[in-house]
Design a protein around this motif. Structure first.
Motif, PDB file in Angstrom:
ATOM      1  N   HIS A   1       1.070   7.641  11.373  1.00 46.33           N
ATOM      2  CA  HIS A   1      -0.077   7.079  10.638  1.00 46.33           C
ATOM      3  C   HIS A   1      -1.251   6.771  11.562  1.00 46.33           C
ATOM      4  O   HIS A   1      -2.401   6.837  11.158  1.00 46.33           O
ATOM      5  CB  HIS A   1       0.345   5.839   9.838  1.00 46.33           C
ATOM      6  CG  HIS A   1       1.081   4.799  10.621  1.00 46.33           C
ATOM      7  ND1 HIS A   1       2.296   5.029  11.193  1.00 46.33           N
ATOM      8  CD2 HIS A   1       0.758   3.518  10.948  1.00 46.33           C
ATOM      9  CE1 HIS A   1       2.711   3.938  11.814  1.00 46.33           C
ATOM     10  NE2 HIS A   1       1.783   3.013  11.696  1.00 46.33           N
TER      11      HIS A   1
ATOM     12  N   PHE B   1       0.839  -1.207   0.000  1.00 46.95           N
ATOM     13  CA  PHE B   1       0.000   0.000   0.000  1.00 46.95           C
ATOM     14  C   PHE B   1       0.868   1.248   0.000  1.00 46.95           C
ATOM     15  O   PHE B   1       2.068   1.210   0.292  1.00 46.95           O
ATOM     16  CB  PHE B   1      -0.956   0.006   1.213  1.00 46.95           C
ATOM     17  CG  PHE B   1      -0.270  -0.018   2.569  1.00 46.95           C
ATOM     18  CD1 PHE B   1       0.116  -1.220   3.159  1.00 46.95           C
ATOM     19  CD2 PHE B   1      -0.007   1.159   3.267  1.00 46.95           C
ATOM     20  CE1 PHE B   1       0.740  -1.258   4.407  1.00 46.95           C
ATOM     21  CE2 PHE B   1       0.625   1.141   4.516  1.00 46.95           C
ATOM     22  CZ  PHE B   1       1.000  -0.070   5.077  1.00 46.95           C
TER      23      PHE B   1
ATOM     24  N   THR C   1       8.435  -4.310   5.248  1.00 43.54           N
ATOM     25  CA  THR C   1       8.155  -4.604   6.649  1.00 43.54           C
ATOM     26  C   THR C   1       7.391  -5.912   6.754  1.00 43.54           C
ATOM     27  O   THR C   1       7.395  -6.729   5.839  1.00 43.54           O
ATOM     28  CB  THR C   1       7.441  -3.386   7.287  1.00 43.54           C
ATOM     29  OG1 THR C   1       7.264  -3.656   8.685  1.00 43.54           O
ATOM     30  CG2 THR C   1       6.097  -3.066   6.653  1.00 43.54           C
TER      31      THR C   1
ATOM     32  N   SER D   1       1.284   5.101   1.506  1.00 43.01           N
ATOM     33  CA  SER D   1       0.850   5.926   2.651  1.00 43.01           C
ATOM     34  C   SER D   1       1.949   6.947   2.939  1.00 43.01           C
ATOM     35  O   SER D   1       2.824   7.187   2.098  1.00 43.01           O
ATOM     36  CB  SER D   1       0.610   5.010   3.868  1.00 43.01           C
ATOM     37  OG  SER D   1       0.103   5.748   4.958  1.00 43.01           O
ATOM     38  N   LEU D   2       1.880   7.568   4.106  1.00 46.27           N
ATOM     39  CA  LEU D   2       3.000   8.386   4.584  1.00 46.27           C
ATOM     40  C   LEU D   2       3.807   7.534   5.547  1.00 46.27           C
ATOM     41  O   LEU D   2       3.227   6.836   6.392  1.00 46.27           O
ATOM     42  CB  LEU D   2       2.503   9.623   5.346  1.00 46.27           C
ATOM     43  CG  LEU D   2       1.726  10.676   4.579  1.00 46.27           C
ATOM     44  CD1 LEU D   2       1.503  11.903   5.479  1.00 46.27           C
ATOM     45  CD2 LEU D   2       2.450  11.096   3.309  1.00 46.27           C
ATOM     46  N   GLN D   3       5.119   7.609   5.443  1.00 45.66           N
ATOM     47  CA  GLN D   3       5.963   6.915   6.424  1.00 45.66           C
ATOM     48  C   GLN D   3       5.618   7.460   7.811  1.00 45.66           C
ATOM     49  O   GLN D   3       5.681   8.669   8.062  1.00 45.66           O
ATOM     50  CB  GLN D   3       7.435   7.152   6.093  1.00 45.66           C
ATOM     51  CG  GLN D   3       8.424   6.559   7.082  1.00 45.66           C
ATOM     52  CD  GLN D   3       8.261   5.058   7.331  1.00 45.66           C
ATOM     53  OE1 GLN D   3       7.581   4.631   8.262  1.00 45.66           O
ATOM     54  NE2 GLN D   3       8.879   4.259   6.467  1.00 45.66           N
ATOM     55  N   GLY D   4       5.234   6.558   8.708  1.00 45.70           N
ATOM     56  CA  GLY D   4       4.792   6.980  10.045  1.00 45.70           C
ATOM     57  C   GLY D   4       5.859   6.862  11.102  1.00 45.70           C
ATOM     58  O   GLY D   4       5.611   7.211  12.269  1.00 45.70           O
ATOM     59  N   GLU D   5       7.059   6.352  10.732  1.00 42.72           N
ATOM     60  CA  GLU D   5       8.087   6.103  11.738  1.00 42.72           C
ATOM     61  C   GLU D   5       9.455   6.485  11.162  1.00 42.72           C
ATOM     62  O   GLU D   5       9.577   6.743   9.977  1.00 42.72           O
ATOM     63  CB  GLU D   5       8.060   4.617  12.141  1.00 42.72           C
ATOM     64  CG  GLU D   5       6.657   4.187  12.599  1.00 42.72           C
ATOM     65  CD  GLU D   5       6.564   2.743  13.082  1.00 42.72           C
ATOM     66  OE1 GLU D   5       7.552   2.222  13.611  1.00 42.72           O
ATOM     67  OE2 GLU D   5       5.484   2.158  12.930  1.00 42.72           O
TER      68      GLU D   5
ATOM     69  N   PHE E   1       4.611   0.698   1.064  1.00 40.60           N
ATOM     70  CA  PHE E   1       4.909  -0.331   2.065  1.00 40.60           C
ATOM     71  C   PHE E   1       4.659  -1.708   1.477  1.00 40.60           C
ATOM     72  O   PHE E   1       3.628  -1.943   0.841  1.00 40.60           O
ATOM     73  CB  PHE E   1       4.027  -0.135   3.305  1.00 40.60           C
ATOM     74  CG  PHE E   1       4.384   1.109   4.059  1.00 40.60           C
ATOM     75  CD1 PHE E   1       5.330   1.072   5.073  1.00 40.60           C
ATOM     76  CD2 PHE E   1       3.820   2.331   3.712  1.00 40.60           C
ATOM     77  CE1 PHE E   1       5.706   2.232   5.734  1.00 40.60           C
ATOM     78  CE2 PHE E   1       4.187   3.491   4.372  1.00 40.60           C
ATOM     79  CZ  PHE E   1       5.125   3.447   5.383  1.00 40.60           C
TER      80      PHE E   1
ATOM     81  N   ARG F   1       4.370  -5.394   2.979  1.00 39.50           N
ATOM     82  CA  ARG F   1       4.320  -6.122   4.256  1.00 39.50           C
ATOM     83  C   ARG F   1       4.358  -7.626   3.996  1.00 39.50           C
ATOM     84  O   ARG F   1       3.424  -8.200   3.439  1.00 39.50           O
ATOM     85  CB  ARG F   1       3.064  -5.759   5.050  1.00 39.50           C
ATOM     86  CG  ARG F   1       3.123  -6.291   6.500  1.00 39.50           C
ATOM     87  CD  ARG F   1       1.902  -5.940   7.351  1.00 39.50           C
ATOM     88  NE  ARG F   1       1.574  -4.547   7.407  1.00 39.50           N
ATOM     89  CZ  ARG F   1       2.194  -3.628   8.141  1.00 39.50           C
ATOM     90  NH1 ARG F   1       3.231  -3.976   8.895  1.00 39.50           N
ATOM     91  NH2 ARG F   1       1.807  -2.371   8.121  1.00 39.50           N
TER      92      ARG F   1
ATOM     93  N   VAL G   1      -2.560   1.448   6.163  1.00 40.29           N
ATOM     94  CA  VAL G   1      -2.237   2.885   6.276  1.00 40.29           C
ATOM     95  C   VAL G   1      -0.850   3.102   6.897  1.00 40.29           C
ATOM     96  O   VAL G   1      -0.310   2.196   7.481  1.00 40.29           O
ATOM     97  CB  VAL G   1      -3.258   3.657   7.141  1.00 40.29           C
ATOM     98  CG1 VAL G   1      -4.606   3.644   6.473  1.00 40.29           C
ATOM     99  CG2 VAL G   1      -3.319   3.161   8.557  1.00 40.29           C
TER     100      VAL G   1
ATOM    101  N   GLU H   1      12.235  -2.633   7.955  1.00 42.26           N
ATOM    102  CA  GLU H   1      11.940  -2.663   9.396  1.00 42.26           C
ATOM    103  C   GLU H   1      12.168  -4.093   9.864  1.00 42.26           C
ATOM    104  O   GLU H   1      11.489  -5.016   9.390  1.00 42.26           O
ATOM    105  CB  GLU H   1      10.461  -2.303   9.634  1.00 42.26           C
ATOM    106  CG  GLU H   1      10.089  -0.880   9.341  1.00 42.26           C
ATOM    107  CD  GLU H   1      10.155   0.013  10.577  1.00 42.26           C
ATOM    108  OE1 GLU H   1      10.156  -0.497  11.712  1.00 42.26           O
ATOM    109  OE2 GLU H   1      10.221   1.238  10.389  1.00 42.26           O
TER     110      GLU H   1
END
Ligand SMILES: C[S@@+](CC[C@H](N)C(=O)[O-])C[C@H]1O[C@@H](n2cnc3c(N)ncnc32)[C@H](O)[C@@H]1O
Ligand SMILES: Nc1nc2[nH]cc(C(=O)O)c2c(=O)[nH]1
Ligand code: SF4
Ligand SMILES: [Mg+2]
Length: 214
Positions: free
Chosen positions: A204, A11, A72, A13-17, A27, A29, A214, A99
Motif C-alpha cells: 500500500h 476503509f 488492526t 483498500s488492498l491488503q498490503g501485507e 480494514f 483500525r 490506504v 494484526e
C-alpha cells in the motif's frame, strides 16, 4: 460486555501485507496501543477515534461488499469486545485476519481468525512487552511477522527462526521498516542465508505512500 469499540478508521483498500497481499480488504483500525514501537506508522491511532457499537461497525463493513476483513490498530486485542466483533464477522462468513503486536494473549482469539503475530525485535524498542507464550500458540492458519530496523535486527530474527524452527509452525514474514532498512539489502541477506522466510514490502505504501486510510 459492552458491545462497542473505539475505532480510528474503517476503509477499503488492498491488503498490503502478509500472504493475503493484493486482496481487496476492509480494514478496521481500533484506537489505542500499549506499545510504542519506534517505527510505528499508525501512531495517529494511539488516541482519539470514535466509540461505535458493534452493530454500526458491522454495517459499515458490509457496505463495502467485500468478504475479506483485517482488524488492526493500534492494538486490536487491547479492547476486549473485539472478540465479539470476531465472532460476528466469522459467523457471517467473512474471511478475517487480525494484526497483533504480540503483547496480549492470542489464544483467546476465535480459531476461525487468522492471527498475524508480530515478534517485536530489539530494534522496535518493545521486545520487553511481548507475551512470549504467543509463539507457542501459533498454528498453521496464522503468520509470524518480524519488522526489521537494521542488520542486527535481521540477525536476531534469523537466529530465532532457525533456533525455534518457526517456519515449521506457520509462514514467517520478514518486512523492512519503511524508508529505514533497504528492501534490497534484506532480500540479499535472506537469499545469502537461504532462510525459509518471505520478504515482504508494504504494497500500500508503494502504491499510495504513507498515509492513513490506504
Ligand atoms: C500498525 S501495526 C497495528 C497492529 C499491531 N499493533 C501490530 O503491531 O501488529 C500493523 C503492522 O504494521 C507494522 N509496521 C508499523 N510501522 C511500520 C513501518 N514503519 N514499516 C513497516 N512496518 C510497520 C507493524 O509491525 C505491524 O506488523
Ligand atoms: N493496505 C493496507 N494493508 C495493511 N495491512 C496491514 C495494515 C495495518 O496497518 O495493520 C495495513 C494498512 O494500513 N493498509
Ligand atoms: S504495537 Fe503496532 S500499533 Fe502499537 S506501536 Fe507497535 S506497530 Fe504501532
Ligand atoms: Mg499499516
Amino acid at each position: 460486555m459492552r458491545e462497542e469499540l473505539r475505532i480510528t478508521e474503517i476503509f477499503h483498500s488492498l491488503q498490503g501485507e502478509t500472504s493475503r497481499m493484493g486482496l481487496p480488504t476492509v480494514f478496521v483500525r481500533l484506537t489505542g496501543c500499549p506499545m510504542r514501537c519506534g517505527y510505528c506508522d499508525s501512531a495517529y491511532a494511539f488516541t482519539g477515534g470514535k466509540t461505535q457499537s458493534i452493530d454500526a461497525i458491522m454495517q459499515q463493513i458490509r457496505s463495502f461488499s467485500c468478504n475479506t476483513v483485517c482488524v488492526t490498530g493500534g492494538e486490536p486485542l487491547a479492547q476486549k469486545p473485539v472478540h465479539l466483533l470476531f465472532k460476528r464477522l466469522c459467523d457471517e462468513g467473512f474471511d478475517v485476519s487480525v494484526e497483533t503486536g504480540g503483547g496480549q494473549p492470542i489464544d483467546c482469539v476465535d480459531p476461525r481468525v487468522s492471527r498475524i503475530l508480530d515478534i517485536k525485535t530489539p530494534g522496535s524498542g518493545e521486545m520487553h512487552n511481548m507475551h512470549w507464550p504467543n509463539v507457542d500458540a501459533v498454528t498453521a492458519g496464522d503468520e509470524i511477522k518480524f519488522v526489521l530496523v537494521d542488520r542486527s535486527d535481521y540477525e536476531w530474527a534469523r537466529d530465532k527462526v532457525i533456533a525455534e524452527k518457526l517456519n515449521e509452525r506457520a509462514p514467517v514474514i520478514f518486512s523492512p521498516v519503511w524508508e529505514t532498512l533497504k528492501p534490497v539489502d534484506l532480500a540479499e541477506w535472506v537469499i545469502a542465508d537461504k532462510l525459509p522466510v518471505r520478504v515482504q514490502v508494504q504494497l500500500h505504501k508503494i502504491l499510495w505512500g504513507e498515509k492513513p486510510g490506504v
